[in-house]
Design a protein around this motif. Sequence first.
Motif, PDB file in Angstrom:
ATOM      1  N   GLU A 112     -26.009  10.319  31.583  1.00 12.88           N
ATOM      2  CA  GLU A 112     -26.995  11.046  32.379  1.00 12.88           C
ATOM      3  C   GLU A 112     -28.336  10.345  32.268  1.00 12.88           C
ATOM      4  O   GLU A 112     -28.665   9.774  31.239  1.00 12.88           O
ATOM      5  N   GLY A 113     -29.121  10.404  33.321  1.00 14.90           N
ATOM      6  CA  GLY A 113     -30.421   9.765  33.310  1.00 14.90           C
ATOM      7  C   GLY A 113     -30.365   8.297  33.661  1.00 14.90           C
ATOM      8  O   GLY A 113     -31.330   7.573  33.465  1.00 14.90           O
TER       9      GLY A 113
ATOM     10  N   SER B 285     -37.135  11.089  34.957  1.00 15.12           N
ATOM     11  CA  SER B 285     -37.838  12.229  35.544  1.00 15.12           C
ATOM     12  C   SER B 285     -36.860  13.315  35.992  1.00 15.12           C
ATOM     13  O   SER B 285     -35.696  13.043  36.288  1.00 15.12           O
ATOM     14  N   GLU B 286     -37.357  14.533  36.043  1.00 13.34           N
ATOM     15  CA  GLU B 286     -36.533  15.640  36.513  1.00 13.34           C
ATOM     16  C   GLU B 286     -36.107  15.421  37.959  1.00 13.34           C
ATOM     17  O   GLU B 286     -34.986  15.775  38.348  1.00 13.34           O
TER      18      GLU B 286
ATOM     19  N   ASP C  43     -40.998   8.017  35.364  1.00 16.82           N
ATOM     20  CA  ASP C  43     -40.099   6.870  35.483  1.00 16.82           C
ATOM     21  C   ASP C  43     -40.826   5.535  35.416  1.00 16.82           C
ATOM     22  O   ASP C  43     -40.200   4.486  35.221  1.00 16.82           O
ATOM     23  N   ILE C  44     -42.151   5.554  35.590  1.00 24.28           N
ATOM     24  CA  ILE C  44     -42.890   4.287  35.695  1.00 24.28           C
ATOM     25  C   ILE C  44     -42.798   3.452  34.416  1.00 24.28           C
ATOM     26  O   ILE C  44     -42.435   2.268  34.478  1.00 24.28           O
ATOM     27  N   PRO C  45     -43.102   3.992  33.220  1.00 20.26           N
ATOM     28  CA  PRO C  45     -43.001   3.159  32.009  1.00 20.26           C
ATOM     29  C   PRO C  45     -41.584   2.628  31.776  1.00 20.26           C
ATOM     30  O   PRO C  45     -41.398   1.469  31.376  1.00 20.26           O
ATOM     31  N   THR C  46     -40.578   3.469  32.033  1.00 15.86           N
ATOM     32  CA  THR C  46     -39.188   3.038  31.843  1.00 15.86           C
ATOM     33  C   THR C  46     -38.837   1.887  32.768  1.00 15.86           C
ATOM     34  O   THR C  46     -38.223   0.891  32.348  1.00 15.86           O
ATOM     35  N   LEU C  47     -39.231   1.997  34.033  1.00 19.16           N
ATOM     36  CA  LEU C  47     -38.947   0.934  34.993  1.00 19.16           C
ATOM     37  C   LEU C  47     -39.707  -0.341  34.643  1.00 19.16           C
ATOM     38  O   LEU C  47     -39.184  -1.448  34.799  1.00 19.16           O
TER      39      LEU C  47
END
Length: 445
Positions: free
Chosen positions: A130-131, A136-137, A309-313
């Motif tokens: 998942e994720g 993000s939700e 999601d920005i930092p993860t991407l």
Amino acid sequence: MSLEGRVIGLIEDDPIMGESLVQSLTLEGAYVDWWQSGSEAIRGLKATSPDLVVCDIRLPDTTGDRLFSEIAQTRSAPPFLFMTAFGDIDEAVRLMRAGAGDYVAKPFDLETFMDRARSLIRAWSQVRPEGTLGASEAMKRVEQMLRRVAPLTSPVLLTGETGVGKEVCARFLHGISPRADRPIIAVNCAALPTDLMESELFGHERGAFTGAHAQHKGYAERAGGGMLFLDEIAELPLPLQAKLLRLIEERAFTRVGGERKIPFKARLVCATNCDLHAAVRDGRFRLDLLHRINTVSIEIPALRQRPEDIPTLMELFFDQFSAELNSDVRGFASLTIDAALEHSWPGNVRELRNRVERALALSYGQWIMPTDLFPEQATGRDGETVAPLATLSEAREVAERRQIQRALRESAGRVTRAAELLGISRTTLWEKMRRLGIGSGDEEE
């Protein structure tokens, strides 16, 4: 299950064994990246996303154990199929218990090897964490919807702004569906030459038109029982829309210049950044086709609507490009993360990807600074800054939102624990979350 189109990472220092496996896997339709040392493999695996890693348990500069331990820490790590000598079988079994996929003992039968490779790829394709699409939700809801419709055969319409990741979602849907072992054919309708659109989509018979010297299978036929993904569907001209409608309704089509009906076995997924209802009103899109492709409609939110999601991407793209460019840059400065969270990202994920790639290629320091990511906002000689200065109130809200989201992530969504981390009461945190529009965590502690 076929290995057609699958990407396989091979880590083998023996040139004879390596050449043999590359040849055998290529004949099965797979694409093979072959590395002859652990260090090469680490760089390569961070730059690619193979469906399977085939790894010798003993390598010239490391061991399969150490390599697996490092790769297993990465997001969506692929399964490993270890090759081991008889004396190392105990080590291979221990690796299986640690989470590796399977092993074969040398010398092994090629068909046994292929069967185990297919089995691991099939299992990994259908079970993803998942994720996968985002933290993000908003993206978790998109992922949940895709998982719900994955077993179905209904057409799916993906909508959203340019660059939000519609093709990524289509490929994710295919990867978790029962069709995962079959091809996915992705077509950008806007990039097809108008005079060749019909031939490219449906194929043509020999002699159908000038220059048709041989029979040509179109995208609809080459998709087989997999997925046909039509991006920028609004760019199809009206006559071709009528032919696509007939394909959906009859589950069959004919090649240009042909008479025999060919069954259409693939699942159809379309995508657009246009308002198709407005296109219908303007006479640019058929209403009956919209109804047929709109059986399941999923909107992919813009990046500015999912800042979590920005930092993860950023880290994902950094890992990818730093390996490709063999860069010495260590990462992003905290000020750069702040600047990225404040940016509106009109180009969405595609813009973020391009900015990270450019920053890595052009950065002179050990850390990527805000002006590396946003060179257009650098201060000029006259002291004028291109980007408008945020008010203190706006800056405070951005900082509060970021800290609250971080606390919620670290507390797995438990509001009481997040409030403790932030040093405020649970009631105050709830009020701030409501004011800042942050999705609620788990109410039950």
